[in-house]
Scaffold this motif. Structure first.
Motif, PDB file in Angstrom:
ATOM      1  N   GLY A  24       0.809  -1.228   0.000  1.00 23.76           N
ATOM      2  CA  GLY A  24       0.000   0.000   0.000  1.00 23.76           C
ATOM      3  C   GLY A  24       0.827   1.255   0.000  1.00 23.76           C
ATOM      4  O   GLY A  24       1.723   1.435  -0.816  1.00 23.76           O
ATOM      5  N   TRP A  25       0.545   2.127   0.959  1.00 24.69           N
ATOM      6  CA  TRP A  25       1.118   3.462   0.982  1.00 24.69           C
ATOM      7  C   TRP A  25       2.639   3.441   0.992  1.00 24.69           C
ATOM      8  O   TRP A  25       3.280   4.237   0.309  1.00 24.69           O
ATOM      9  CB  TRP A  25       0.586   4.224   2.198  1.00 24.69           C
ATOM     10  N   TRP A  26       3.249   2.565   1.770  1.00 22.26           N
ATOM     11  CA  TRP A  26       4.714   2.540   1.858  1.00 22.26           C
ATOM     12  C   TRP A  26       5.355   2.141   0.530  1.00 22.26           C
ATOM     13  O   TRP A  26       6.382   2.677   0.136  1.00 22.26           O
ATOM     14  CB  TRP A  26       5.180   1.617   2.979  1.00 22.26           C
TER      15      TRP A  26
ATOM     16  N   ASP B 176       3.964   2.668  -2.405  1.00 21.67           N
ATOM     17  CA  ASP B 176       3.752   3.846  -3.254  1.00 21.67           C
ATOM     18  C   ASP B 176       4.791   4.930  -2.964  1.00 21.67           C
ATOM     19  O   ASP B 176       5.338   5.544  -3.881  1.00 21.67           O
ATOM     20  CB  ASP B 176       2.359   4.432  -3.037  1.00 21.67           C
ATOM     21  N   ALA B 177       5.071   5.175  -1.691  1.00 27.69           N
ATOM     22  CA  ALA B 177       6.041   6.193  -1.303  1.00 27.69           C
ATOM     23  C   ALA B 177       7.426   5.860  -1.860  1.00 27.69           C
ATOM     24  O   ALA B 177       8.097   6.717  -2.442  1.00 27.69           O
ATOM     25  CB  ALA B 177       6.095   6.328   0.218  1.00 27.69           C
TER      26      ALA B 177
ATOM     27  N   TYR C 155       7.410   6.291  -5.801  1.00 32.63           N
ATOM     28  CA  TYR C 155       7.420   7.683  -6.254  1.00 32.63           C
ATOM     29  C   TYR C 155       8.709   8.407  -5.879  1.00 32.63           C
ATOM     30  O   TYR C 155       9.183   9.259  -6.628  1.00 32.63           O
ATOM     31  CB  TYR C 155       6.196   8.431  -5.739  1.00 32.63           C
TER      32      TYR C 155
END
Length: 106
Positions: A71-73, A75-76, A79
């Motif tokens: 998930g978010w990690w 994506d971080a 990017y």
């Protein structure tokens, strides 16, 4: 003789770099739903995104982005790698342009 050796060395290094970069692309089966990609995989996949895009043209299971991620990690990391890789190139070009431009103005 030395030029041939140097050319051979460069060819071997390019082959090794290509093999290394293509060994862990998104969609290669390393990451699964039970073992999703995390932050550091996101960084790696961001760095090899252009290569993944080219491979994906010929192998349809290879993607630019890993669908099995945390998930978010992920994506971080993805990017951060994409922005730092492509942003660093444009910043270095801008510095060279500015230095050439300033020499012409003197």
């Amino acid at each position: 003789m030395m030029k041939k050796f140097r050319l051979l060395l460069i060819m071997v290094m390019l082959l090794a770099i290509t093999m290394t970069l293509t060994s862990c692309v998104p969609g290669d089966g390393v990451n699964t739903a039970s073992r999703p990609a995390g932050f550091f995989w996101g960084i790696w996949h961001g760095w090899v995104a252009p290569i993944s895009l080219i491979i994906g043209i010929f192998k349809h299971h290879i993607r630019v982005y890993e669908i099995h991620n945390i998930g978010w990690w992920y994506d971080a990391g993805f990017y951060i790698a994409v922005i730092s890789g492509f942003g660093g190139i444009s910043l270095s070009r801008r510095k060279k342009y500015v230095s050439k431009h300033s020499k012409n103005c003197d």
